[in-house]
Design a protein around this motif. Structure first.
Motif, PDB file in Angstrom:
ATOM      1  N   LEU A   1      -5.002  -2.071  -4.552  1.00 49.76           N
ATOM      2  CA  LEU A   1      -4.102  -1.286  -3.088  1.00 49.76           C
ATOM      3  C   LEU A   1      -3.505   0.758  -3.949  1.00 49.76           C
ATOM      4  O   LEU A   1      -3.878   1.238  -3.126  1.00 49.76           O
ATOM      5  CB  LEU A   1      -2.869  -1.304  -2.055  1.00 49.76           C
ATOM      6  CG  LEU A   1      -3.256  -2.962  -1.681  1.00 49.76           C
ATOM      7  CD1 LEU A   1      -1.742  -3.610  -0.407  1.00 49.76           C
ATOM      8  CD2 LEU A   1      -4.496  -2.039  -0.636  1.00 49.76           C
ATOM      9  N   ARG A   2      -2.424   0.446  -4.980  1.00 49.15           N
ATOM     10  CA  ARG A   2      -2.534   1.656  -5.183  1.00 49.15           C
ATOM     11  C   ARG A   2      -3.771   2.364  -5.999  1.00 49.15           C
ATOM     12  O   ARG A   2      -3.745   3.552  -6.096  1.00 49.15           O
ATOM     13  CB  ARG A   2      -2.128   1.112  -6.750  1.00 49.15           C
ATOM     14  CG  ARG A   2      -1.163   2.602  -7.371  1.00 49.15           C
ATOM     15  CD  ARG A   2      -0.012   2.998  -8.678  1.00 49.15           C
ATOM     16  NE  ARG A   2      -1.133   1.778  -9.192  1.00 49.15           N
ATOM     17  CZ  ARG A   2      -0.205   1.778 -10.661  1.00 49.15           C
ATOM     18  NH1 ARG A   2       1.195   1.864 -10.819  1.00 49.15           N
ATOM     19  NH2 ARG A   2      -0.231   0.548 -11.377  1.00 49.15           N
TER      20      ARG A   2
ATOM     21  N   ALA B   1       0.609  -1.812   0.126  1.00 47.84           N
ATOM     22  CA  ALA B   1      -0.236  -0.134   0.032  1.00 47.84           C
ATOM     23  C   ALA B   1       1.023   1.475  -0.314  1.00 47.84           C
ATOM     24  O   ALA B   1       0.122   2.141  -0.176  1.00 47.84           O
ATOM     25  CB  ALA B   1      -1.508  -0.254   1.311  1.00 47.84           C
TER      26      ALA B   1
ATOM     27  N   ARG C   1      -5.805   4.298  -3.343  1.00 45.61           N
ATOM     28  CA  ARG C   1      -5.154   5.328  -2.706  1.00 45.61           C
ATOM     29  C   ARG C   1      -5.831   6.185  -4.042  1.00 45.61           C
ATOM     30  O   ARG C   1      -6.011   7.517  -3.013  1.00 45.61           O
ATOM     31  CB  ARG C   1      -3.449   5.196  -2.571  1.00 45.61           C
ATOM     32  CG  ARG C   1      -3.075   4.517  -1.660  1.00 45.61           C
ATOM     33  CD  ARG C   1      -1.432   4.620  -1.602  1.00 45.61           C
ATOM     34  NE  ARG C   1      -1.136   4.427  -2.899  1.00 45.61           N
ATOM     35  CZ  ARG C   1      -0.481   3.560  -3.356  1.00 45.61           C
ATOM     36  NH1 ARG C   1      -0.632   2.036  -2.848  1.00 45.61           N
ATOM     37  NH2 ARG C   1       0.550   3.219  -4.269  1.00 45.61           N
TER      38      ARG C   1
END
Length: 184
Positions: free
Chosen positions: A136-137, A98, A140
């Motif tokens: 996870l990217r 992450a 974000r």
């Protein structure tokens, strides 16, 4: 066929409200008792994983509640408290990926060979560490975009080559457009 649309579950033309629970990455397999890769890309009835009597009892408990969504959340919290303790290695993997660290750096930081990290990721997350890193990217990026940061800046700040790359990943991973997903 089941289709999710705006908080309503449609089944053969009939509509009913629905609620769901999102678990921290890698925690559902311990609760459900099945490696994540065995459930990936499937819609599985809970009765296919747990004894039917237990599922009926839990379903009746939720259906009888004055607020079924809150009852579902309470039930999930109770079941999670009874499950095996979360493996700290899972959290370390998620935190590393992450943060945008490479797969190689993540494997080294958690003390796993690349192959072992891949097998571990399949069981815990349902896919390999590269896909987990992409998810996870994307999370974000969506969090940033939802604060009003322009898409091009969001892409640059979260490690995408450009806005088109971000939009492409959104479409590939979610099946929706970037603006549609951010707008919800």
């Amino acid at each position: 066929m089941l289709v999710k649309r705006a908080g309503v579950l449609e089944h053969s033309g009939h509509q009913a409200p629905w609620a769901g629970i999102r678990f921290y990455p890698g925690t559902a397999p311990a609760l459900l008792g099945v490696p994540a890769h065995e459930l990936r890309d499937q819609r599985v009835d809970l009765a296919g994983l747990w004894p039917g009597a237990k599922v009926r009892r839990l379903t009746e408990q939720i259906d009888a509640a004055s607020d079924p969504a809150a009852a579902l959340e309470d039930l999930a919290l109770c079941l999670a408290a009874e499950a095996e303790p979360r493996d700290p290695l899972l959290r370390a993997i998620v935190v590393s990926l992450a943060a945008g660290h490479s797969i190689t750096a993540t494997a080294k930081s958690v003390g796993l060979a690349m192959r072992r990290l891949h097998r571990y990721s399949l069981a815990a997350f349902g896919y390999g560490p590269k896909t987990l890193a992409r998810v996870l990217r994307l999370r974000r990026a969506l969090a940033l975009a939802r604060t009003g940061v322009p898409f091009a800046e969001t892409a640059a700040r979260t490690g995408f080559a450009d806005q088109a790359h971000l939009a492409s990943d959104v479409r590939e991973l979610t099946g929706e457009s970037l603006s549609g997903l951010v707008g919800r």
